[in-house]
Design an enzyme around this catalytic site. Structure first.
Site, PDB file in Angstrom:
ATOM      1  N   CYS A 200       0.891  -1.323  -0.127  1.00  0.00           N
ATOM      2  CA  CYS A 200      -0.235  -0.135  -0.076  1.00  0.00           C
ATOM      3  C   CYS A 200       0.861   1.086   0.156  1.00  0.00           C
ATOM      4  CB  CYS A 200      -0.998   0.073   1.200  1.00  0.00           C
ATOM      5  SG  CYS A 200      -2.124  -1.329   1.160  1.00  0.00           S
ATOM      6  N   HIS A 201       1.903   1.224   0.825  1.00  0.00           N
ATOM      7  CA  HIS A 201       2.538   2.254   1.135  1.00  0.00           C
ATOM      8  C   HIS A 201       4.244   2.017   0.979  1.00  0.00           C
ATOM      9  CE1 HIS A 201      -1.212   3.856   2.513  1.00  0.00           C
ATOM     10  NE2 HIS A 201      -1.066   4.813   1.685  1.00  0.00           N
TER      11      HIS A 201
END
Length: 180
Positions: free
Chosen positions: A144-145
């Site tokens: 996701c990040h």
């Protein structure tokens, strides 16, 4: 005219006051008890409070995911290479400094069970579930990040502020652990 107060024998009226007060107290307790009792966790929550996991069928170099309290728990049977890489890390370079020995517990023999890593599989940045055996350190990678964890579940790169959380667990035997 002054009233004359006698402390004589109890009267029927005294008995009725005590009986009425007692009945009111029992009635109030009976009315309040369901309100207090509903705050207790239900049976499904209590059933998930702790789980026993058979680790005998997890081969070296593999990992199995279990569900505990609605969260994924990664139980990883680490190789000697993974353990050596985790122990060789300079702790002062870590965002959340913890040695590998602080991330494992002692087994039934009393010695640290370094080959077993048990972590809650939720990224400490925004709560995503990281991928195993991915990323620069062959540990965990959160797509996701971009948070990257090593083979000990310690944050090495990315926005995550903390290491992967360790659940409370203990070795019940050489082949079973109890989580929770």
């Amino acid at each position: 005219m002054v009233a004359d107060i006698h402390a004589g024998e109890p009267t029927r009226r005294d008995f009725l006051y005590v009986a009425t007060g007692s009945l009111a107290a029992v009635g109030a307790a009976a009315a309040i008890w369901p309100l207090i009792d509903q705050m207790n966790p239900d049976a499904s929550v209590l059933a998930l409070a702790s789980i026993e996991v058979d680790i005998s069928n997890i081969p070296v170099g593999q990992e199995t995911t279990f569900k505990w309290r609605g969260k994924p728990v990664f139980v990883r049977h680490r190789t000697e290479k993974e353990i050596a890489e985790a122990e060789a890390v300079d702790v002062s370079t870590l965002k959340d400094p913890e040695t590998d020995d602080q991330r494992v517990i002692a087994g039934p023999s009393g010695e640290l069970e370094r080959q077993w890593l048990v972590v809650i599989g939720i990224c400490t940045h925004l709560g995503c579930v990281p991928l195993s055996y991915k990323g620069e350190y062959d540990g965990y990678f959160c797509p996701c990040h971009g948070s990257v964890y090593d083979t000990s579940g310690r944050i090495r790169k990315g926005p995550a502020p903390l290491n992967l959380e360790l659940p409370p667990y203990e070795f019940v035997s050489d082949t079973k652990i109890k989580i929770g």
